[in-house]
Design an enzyme around this catalytic site. Structure first.
Site, PDB file in Angstrom:
ATOM      1  N   SER A   1       0.830  -1.205   0.000  1.00 12.53           N
ATOM      2  CA  SER A   1       0.000   0.000   0.000  1.00 12.53           C
ATOM      3  C   SER A   1       0.860   1.249   0.000  1.00 12.53           C
ATOM      4  CB  SER A   1      -0.909   0.035   1.231  1.00 12.53           C
ATOM      5  OG  SER A   1      -1.698  -1.116   1.303  1.00 12.53           O
TER       6      SER A   1
HETATM    7  N1  SAH Z   1      -0.642  -4.580   4.101  1.00 16.68           N
HETATM    8  C1  SAH Z   1       0.032  -4.904   2.858  1.00 16.68           C
HETATM    9  C2  SAH Z   1      -0.828  -4.495   1.679  1.00 16.68           C
HETATM   10  C3  SAH Z   1      -1.292  -5.668   0.998  1.00 16.68           C
HETATM   11  S1  SAH Z   1      -2.409  -5.517  -0.341  1.00 16.68           S
HETATM   12  C4  SAH Z   1       1.405  -4.268   2.775  1.00 16.68           C
HETATM   13  O1  SAH Z   1       1.690  -3.393   3.581  1.00 16.68           O
HETATM   14  O2  SAH Z   1       2.193  -4.671   1.914  1.00 16.68           O
HETATM   15  C5  SAH Z   1      -3.684  -6.603   0.275  1.00 16.68           C
HETATM   16  C6  SAH Z   1      -3.288  -8.016   0.602  1.00 16.68           C
HETATM   17  O3  SAH Z   1      -4.471  -8.691   1.034  1.00 16.68           O
HETATM   18  C7  SAH Z   1      -2.725  -8.822  -0.551  1.00 16.68           C
HETATM   19  O4  SAH Z   1      -1.477  -9.332  -0.191  1.00 16.68           O
HETATM   20  C8  SAH Z   1      -3.763  -9.944  -0.744  1.00 16.68           C
HETATM   21  O5  SAH Z   1      -3.198 -11.167  -1.168  1.00 16.68           O
HETATM   22  C9  SAH Z   1      -4.361 -10.047   0.642  1.00 16.68           C
HETATM   23  N2  SAH Z   1      -5.693 -10.657   0.717  1.00 16.68           N
HETATM   24  C10 SAH Z   1      -6.734 -10.518  -0.141  1.00 16.68           C
HETATM   25  N3  SAH Z   1      -7.795 -11.230   0.286  1.00 16.68           N
HETATM   26  C11 SAH Z   1      -7.409 -11.835   1.448  1.00 16.68           C
HETATM   27  C12 SAH Z   1      -8.057 -12.715   2.365  1.00 16.68           C
HETATM   28  N4  SAH Z   1      -9.327 -13.112   2.192  1.00 16.68           N
HETATM   29  N5  SAH Z   1      -7.353 -13.131   3.445  1.00 16.68           N
HETATM   30  C13 SAH Z   1      -6.060 -12.736   3.649  1.00 16.68           C
HETATM   31  N6  SAH Z   1      -5.399 -11.915   2.802  1.00 16.68           N
HETATM   32  C14 SAH Z   1      -6.066 -11.478   1.713  1.00 16.68           C
END
Ligand code: SAH
Length: 214
Positions: free
Chosen positions: A65
């Site tokens: 993000s």
């Molecule tokens: N907090 C992260 C941002 C990640 S983007 C950072 O700082 O890098 C959102 C993430 O949510 C992705 O890695 C995606 O794979 C995950 N995601 C999507 N649906 C999900 C679910 N149902 N359970 C767990 N993770 C999920």
């Protein structure tokens, strides 16, 4: 090779121009954003862009993000340091690392095994010891570790997953972007008061989807 000086200057610009100037005023959040080395969480060829205020691609078609969004959600959670926090969507591990500086423990869940593995190793290597990672569907939360004083969902949901609401402590804050994909989502803060959820809308953002198995 990027010099440390250039990264430091870029980090300072991030703090002043992208965070302070846009309303991040919580000094603890700003200090956490200063402390966590974002360059360690982005793919190596993108290190020079680590402090740009934008999301960057990571493995599995996901993103780390944008710094403003990470700081905004952390500020919205109103953490004081004693809380246990649940993060849904570990991704690179960057958000969990920032939250770990603001709370006593962070539990974070990722659905992609490759991301889970690399984020778990990265967080361990960098010494973020109060972060616990789990592979699984975050929309189910983490019942064994609940209740949480704050829950932060870093992927866009079409609606509020029920399990998360049930795992929020009294007075706890749930920060989650909700909305249709592709259109930008509204960031909500739900605060649990006397078993009710008080709803606030905090603005428009854009996230990758929260994938919920049928
Ligand atoms: N907090 C992260 C941002 C990640 S983007 C950072 O700082 O890098 C959102 C993430 O949510 C992705 O890695 C995606 O794979 C995950 N995601 C999507 N649906 C999900 C679910 N149902 N359970 C767990 N993770 C999920």
């Amino acid at each position: 090779m990027l010099s440390e000086d250039r990264l430091l200057a870029a980090k300072q610009r991030m703090l002043d121009q992208h965070l302070r100037a846009r309303g991040i005023t919580d000094e603890r959040v700003l200090a956490a954003m200063e402390r966590v080395p974002r360059e360690e969480f982005v793919p190596a060829p993108l290190r020079g862009h680590a402090y740009d205020d934008r999301a960057l691609p990571v493995e599995c078609g996901q993103t780390i993000s944008q710094p403003y969004t990470v700081a905004f959600m952390a500020q919205a959670a109103r953490l004081q340091g004693h809380e246990r926090v649940l993060e849904i969507g570990t991704g690179s591990g960057y958000g969990a690392a920032v939250l770990s500086q603001l709370a006593s423990e962070v539990c974070t869940i990722e659905r992609w095994p490759d991301l889970y593995d690399s984020a778990t190793q990265r967080l361990e290597r960098l010494g973020f010891r109060n972060v616990v990672t789990k592979l699984g569907d975050g929309s189910l939360g983490w019942p064994e570790e609940s209740p949480f004083e704050a829950i932060i969902v870093t992927a866009a949901a079409e609606q509020l997953p029920h399990a998360l609401r049930d795992q929020l402590a009294e007075g706890g804050r749930l920060i989650i972007p909700i909305g249709e994909l592709g259109e930008g989502q509204t960031m909500f803060r739900f605060t649990r008061r006397n078993d009710q959820l008080v709803e606030e809308r905090l603005g428009l953002f854009s996230f990758v989807p929260l994938v919920c198995p049928p």
